[in-house]
Design an enzyme around this catalytic site. Structure first.
Site, PDB file in Angstrom:
ATOM      1  N   ASP A 102       0.840  -1.196   0.000  1.00 41.41           N
ATOM      2  CA  ASP A 102       0.000   0.000   0.000  1.00 41.41           C
ATOM      3  C   ASP A 102       0.876   1.247   0.000  1.00 41.41           C
ATOM      4  O   ASP A 102       2.026   1.198   0.440  1.00 41.41           O
ATOM      5  CB  ASP A 102      -0.889   0.028   1.257  1.00 41.41           C
TER       6      ASP A 102
HETATM    7  N1  URA Z   1      -1.223  -6.040   3.674  1.00 41.69           N
HETATM    8  C1  URA Z   1      -1.694  -4.786   3.686  1.00 41.69           C
HETATM    9  O1  URA Z   1      -2.715  -4.522   4.298  1.00 41.69           O
HETATM   10  N2  URA Z   1      -1.027  -3.836   3.018  1.00 41.69           N
HETATM   11  C2  URA Z   1       0.113  -4.067   2.352  1.00 41.69           C
HETATM   12  O2  URA Z   1       0.696  -3.159   1.767  1.00 41.69           O
HETATM   13  C3  URA Z   1       0.610  -5.378   2.347  1.00 41.69           C
HETATM   14  C4  URA Z   1      -0.080  -6.351   3.009  1.00 41.69           C
END
Ligand code: URA
Length: 226
Positions: A102
């Site tokens: 993310d």
């Molecule tokens: N899980 C998440 O919630 N975000 C990420 O970036 C990776 C795994």
């Protein structure tokens, strides 16, 4: 590059198949009349022909480890800064991220131009482990429930391992659904303050935030499960 390796990369066949192809007399080099007899000869810039048709030169594959800072999108194009903006490599335009982190997440991201490799890492079929360090708000011990599994919408998410050190949860999962870690934490009443991926399969993050490096051949082989 040796002829058998060249053919194997260019045609997506095994080395053994490439050797067989050479032995069959269907491979010619440079001058169309020159049949290749030895699969160990070196090919530089010569044109290689199979069944009298020129084959495209195999592209060298690129594999990169990035320690992604927050604030960059795991994508090749976006209105926001992307992870490619962090990579000063002459062939950066060929690269794409293997899975995503993310925008507000940090840590280990692999980038490559090798689709088969990316599939091997991402596909749930291969159960490649991902390890995260998650700073949480709430009662961190709740995260221990994640080893039994939680239902989130249609999904059932189960952690392979959970360790707790004060407000930091170290969690290992074997798939990478969208926002999976955040959803898992939420399911046990925890907020995510900071999310960092520290490992993918056998590959552990070993560079500073914002830095990148190419993976070694042995790291790539190990990631491919060889
Ligand atoms: N899980 C998440 O919630 N975000 C990420 O970036 C990776 C795994």
């Amino acid at each position: 590059m040796r002829l058998d390796r060249y053919l194997s990369k260019a045609l997506g066949i095994s080395r053994r198949e490439a050797k067989r192809l050479v032995k069959s007399g269907r491979v010619k080099i440079g001058d169309k009349n020159k049949i290749a007899k030895d699969f160990s000869i070196k090919i530089d810039d010569e044109q290689v022909f199979v069944n009298d048709k020129p084959i495209e030169k195999p592209k060298e594959k690129i594999y990169i480890m990035l320690n992604k800072p927050a604030g960059f999108v795991s994508s090749t194009k976006d209105i926001n800064p992307t992870v490619l903006d962090l990579i000063d490599h002459p062939r950066v335009a060929e690269l794409f991220p293997v899975g995503r982190l993310d925008m507000d997440a940090k840590g280990l991201l692999i980038l490559t131009n090798d689709g088969q490799f990316a599939h091997r890492i991402i596909s749930p079929k291969y159960h490649v482990e991902r390890e995260y360090e998650v700073r949480v708000s709430g009662s961190a011990e709740n995260a221990l429930k994640l080893t039994e599994g939680v239902k989130v919408g249609q999904h059932f998410f189960k952690a392979k391992k959970v360790e707790i050190n004060r407000d930091v949860v170290r969690i290992v999962i074997c798939e990478g659904k969208h926002h999976q870690v955040k959803l898992m934490m939420k399911a046990v009443g925890l907020g995510v303050v900071e999310l960092k991926r520290v490992r993918i399969g056998p590959l552990t993050l070993d560079i500073d935030e914002g830095e990148w490096r190419e993976l070694t051949e042995s790291e790539v082989r190990r990631l491919m499960g060889a």
